[in-house]
Write an enzyme that holds these catalytic residues in place. Structure first.
Site, PDB file in Angstrom:
ATOM      1  N   ASP A   1       0.836  -1.193   0.000  1.00  0.00           N
ATOM      2  CA  ASP A   1       0.000   0.000   0.000  1.00  0.00           C
ATOM      3  C   ASP A   1       0.872   1.245   0.000  1.00  0.00           C
ATOM      4  O   ASP A   1       2.060   1.173   0.243  1.00  0.00           O
ATOM      5  CB  ASP A   1      -0.824   0.043   1.291  1.00  0.00           C
ATOM      6  CG  ASP A   1      -2.024  -0.870   1.214  1.00  0.00           C
ATOM      7  OD1 ASP A   1      -2.240  -1.458   0.147  1.00  0.00           O
ATOM      8  OD2 ASP A   1      -2.723  -0.990   2.238  1.00  0.00           O
TER       9      ASP A   1
ATOM     10  N   MET B   1     -10.244   7.259   8.477  1.00  0.00           N
ATOM     11  CA  MET B   1     -10.585   7.815   7.155  1.00  0.00           C
ATOM     12  C   MET B   1     -11.561   8.990   7.261  1.00  0.00           C
ATOM     13  O   MET B   1     -11.987   9.364   8.346  1.00  0.00           O
ATOM     14  CB  MET B   1     -11.186   6.737   6.236  1.00  0.00           C
ATOM     15  CG  MET B   1     -10.255   5.566   6.038  1.00  0.00           C
ATOM     16  SD  MET B   1     -10.992   4.203   5.128  1.00  0.00           S
ATOM     17  CE  MET B   1     -11.919   3.357   6.400  1.00  0.00           C
TER      18      MET B   1
ATOM     19  N   LYS C   1      -3.037   3.476  -3.335  1.00  0.00           N
ATOM     20  CA  LYS C   1      -3.974   4.396  -3.936  1.00  0.00           C
ATOM     21  C   LYS C   1      -3.412   5.795  -3.798  1.00  0.00           C
ATOM     22  O   LYS C   1      -3.111   6.254  -2.711  1.00  0.00           O
ATOM     23  CB  LYS C   1      -5.308   4.316  -3.220  1.00  0.00           C
ATOM     24  CG  LYS C   1      -5.923   2.941  -3.303  1.00  0.00           C
ATOM     25  CD  LYS C   1      -7.270   2.947  -2.621  1.00  0.00           C
ATOM     26  CE  LYS C   1      -8.068   1.702  -2.929  1.00  0.00           C
ATOM     27  NZ  LYS C   1      -7.589   0.498  -2.278  1.00  0.00           N
TER      28      LYS C   1
HETATM   29  N1  SAH Z   1      -5.427  -1.008   8.152  1.00  0.00           N
HETATM   30  C1  SAH Z   1      -5.148   0.327   8.642  1.00  0.00           C
HETATM   31  C2  SAH Z   1      -6.243   1.312   8.294  1.00  0.00           C
HETATM   32  C3  SAH Z   1      -6.373   1.538   6.821  1.00  0.00           C
HETATM   33  S1  SAH Z   1      -7.589   2.707   6.425  1.00  0.00           S
HETATM   34  C4  SAH Z   1      -4.907   0.270  10.153  1.00  0.00           C
HETATM   35  O1  SAH Z   1      -5.168  -0.763  10.776  1.00  0.00           O
HETATM   36  O2  SAH Z   1      -4.431   1.251  10.708  1.00  0.00           O
HETATM   37  C5  SAH Z   1      -6.642   4.169   6.275  1.00  0.00           C
HETATM   38  C6  SAH Z   1      -6.908   5.064   7.451  1.00  0.00           C
HETATM   39  O3  SAH Z   1      -6.118   4.680   8.552  1.00  0.00           O
HETATM   40  C7  SAH Z   1      -6.548   6.516   7.224  1.00  0.00           C
HETATM   41  O4  SAH Z   1      -7.516   7.200   6.507  1.00  0.00           O
HETATM   42  C8  SAH Z   1      -6.424   6.998   8.629  1.00  0.00           C
HETATM   43  O5  SAH Z   1      -7.695   7.194   9.204  1.00  0.00           O
HETATM   44  C9  SAH Z   1      -5.813   5.809   9.310  1.00  0.00           C
HETATM   45  N2  SAH Z   1      -4.366   5.952   9.362  1.00  0.00           N
HETATM   46  C10 SAH Z   1      -3.442   5.214   8.748  1.00  0.00           C
HETATM   47  N3  SAH Z   1      -2.195   5.633   9.093  1.00  0.00           N
HETATM   48  C11 SAH Z   1      -2.363   6.653   9.954  1.00  0.00           C
HETATM   49  C12 SAH Z   1      -1.484   7.480  10.689  1.00  0.00           C
HETATM   50  N4  SAH Z   1      -0.163   7.352  10.598  1.00  0.00           N
HETATM   51  N5  SAH Z   1      -2.006   8.418  11.491  1.00  0.00           N
HETATM   52  C13 SAH Z   1      -3.335   8.568  11.612  1.00  0.00           C
HETATM   53  N6  SAH Z   1      -4.219   7.809  10.938  1.00  0.00           N
HETATM   54  C14 SAH Z   1      -3.740   6.858  10.130  1.00  0.00           C
END
Ligand code: SAH
Length: 479
Positions: free
Chosen positions: A33, A170, A55
């Protein structure tokens, strides 16, 4: 072969799991990703096929169908394929769908959970998602959906009534609607809420507010939003960026393989570290004589030690000759391989070693080092009557910088240089040294900077990475 659905954590490379690192290092194919720590791929095999299926904000992206197809195809072809996802693969990661596709195709798979952003970003903001007496439950919610739409999959009334912390992933753009729905369904508008942007990353930002004002925040993705009384604990428990280098942006230009030690030390002191490796180590093909045939072996860098051990089978090969090194880092690299150096000069430069060797004499000397290194030590030894073989075990070659890396490094408060070649190659890759203040590890590196037309703003008096860190702490004037 097996397909691995692997979580890479939220951004800080230190939050990769041991299992993730192990699988990345052995993968034939990595489908990753966009939101993964970019350091995560540093340990991949040089011949691994690395495919970015990330994406890119509305632009080009590999559709999920195509990603799943690639995953199944590579697994079927018998390759070890790692599907590397941000955070945890089974938390808003579509890992479940990919596992279903693998199962349907008859492929074996393994799930490697990762540290999920909702917990980690909150933790790095000093927000415990549960807390005795404050929150006994936590819900992970997608903020992706427009709550105004009738087909929304979220029961807002139930969510508003949820007795615990809500963590939204998100959809930062939906925050005004989310707040509105929660309040409309009875949640207290005065309830604390925190948006954690780029959680666990060097430039993490926390916006602490209330549900009533949540929609007015200027929030940027990626972010998680924590709604609940625990969010207010951020004020009391925030810990990130509290060290002596808090908020100081520092670019690390040394080779990626070595950058992590320096980067970790700086991060531990609160610095915002930008890794911008401008240099790479390339082993050279050499014919190395038997070290036992020498009276003295001189090693000038930890890289030299590492490369030497690609040629000798084990520490016994160094049992005969005396061993001299230039700096404590080189000494430590030797000790890690069970060899105690006989000579470690006080000043970690070639001249220091020459001084330390002054009163001794050696007939045959091997100097194992980098190509194009300075000749101070071999010259002095020859002058003293030794027969000196200089063997170049490796050379340092320039590593190009990506646009983002370049911009971030030049925008940093400091750029650090731990060798003359890191200075030269960084200058070549970035096209300039203008912008950050320049921190040099020692006189040789400083001379290289001056050759490039820049006076270093700081030179470490102890010419080691630790010394450089200490000098930076002193220069920022805080403690
Ligand atoms: N599988 C991932 C989530 C994927 S969806 C997990 O378990 O964390 C993507 C969302 O994750 C983003 O839109 C945001 O809301 C969150 N996200 C991912 N990385 C982040 C970060 N470093 N800080 C804050 N939010 C994050």
């Amino acid at each position: 072969m097996t397909a691995y659905l692997v979580g890479a954590g939220p951004g800080d490379p230190g939050l990769l799991t041991a299992r993730a690192i192990e699988l990345i290092a052995s993968a034939d194919v990595i489908l990753h990703d966009r939101l993964i720590p970019h350091e995560a791929l540093a340990g991949a095999r040089p011949d691994a096929e690395v495919i970015d299926v990330g994406k890119v904000g509305g632009g080009e992206q590999v559709p999920q169908r195509e990603t799943t197809r690639l995953l199944v195809e590579h697994a079927r072809a018998g390759r070890a394929v790692v599907r590397l996802k941000g955070g945890d693969p089974f938390v808003f990661g579509r890992g479940g769908e990919e596992a279903q596709a693998l199962r349907a195709a008859g492929c074996d798979y393994e799930v490697v959970p990762g540290v999920t952003a909702g917990v980690a970003a909150a933790g790095y903001a000093g927000i415990p998602v549960t807390q005795r007496g404050m929150a006994s439950a936590v819900a992970f919610v997608t903020g992706h959906e427009d709550p105004g739409k009738p087909e929304t999959a979220i029961d807002w009334a139930a969510l508003a009534a949820f007795p615990g912390t809500l963590v939204f992933y998100m959809g930062v753009r939906q925050l005004p609607r989310i707040a509105e729905q929660l309040v409309a369904h009875g949640r207290d508008p005065a309830e604390p809420a925190a948006i954690v942007e780029r959680g666990t990353l060097p430039d993490q930002r926390v916006l602490l507010t209330t549900l009533a004002s949540l929609g007015e925040q200027d929030a940027h993705a990626p972010a998680v939003t924590v709604v609940g009384p625990v969010a207010a604990l951020h004020d009391e428990l925030a810990w990130l960026g509290r060290g002596p280098l808090a908020d100081v942006g520092i670019a690390v230009t040394r080779a990626r393989a070595q950058a992590s030690g320096l980067a970790a030390r700086l991060r531990a002191l609160g610095a915002r570290v930008i890794e911008a490796p401008a240099i790479r180590i390339e082993p050279l093909p050499v014919e190395l004589g038997d070290p036992a045939s020498y009276d003295l072996v001189v090693l000038t860098s930890p890289n030299g030690v590492e490369q030497l051990f690609r040629h000798v089978r084990d520490a016994r090969a160094l049992a005969g000759p005396a061993i001299a090194v230039i700096g404590p880092g080189t000494a430590a690299a030797l000790r890690a391989r069970g060899v105690e150096p006989d000579v470690v000069p006080e000043r970690a430069v070639g001249e220091g070693l020459v001084e330390a060797l002054r009163d001794r004499s050696y007939r045959r000397v091997l100097v194992a080092r980098a190509q194009d290194a300075r000749d101070v030590v071999p010259d002095a030894l020859r002058d003293a009557g030794s027969t000196v073989d200089v063997v170049a075990l490796y050379r340092t070659v320039p590593e190009p910088l990506g646009d983002e890396e370049r911009a971030a490094a030049l925008g940093a408060d400091w750029a650090t240089f731990t060798s003359a070649s890191s200075a030269r190659f960084f200058h070549a890759a970035a096209g300039t040294l203008d912008g950050p203040r320049l921190a040099s590890i020692g006189p040789v590196t400083s001379a290289a900077l001056r050759d490039l037309g820049h006076e270093p703003d700081l030179e470490a008096s102890d010419h080691t990475p630790e010394g450089l860190v200490a000098a930076l702490v002193a220069a920022t004037g805080r403690d």
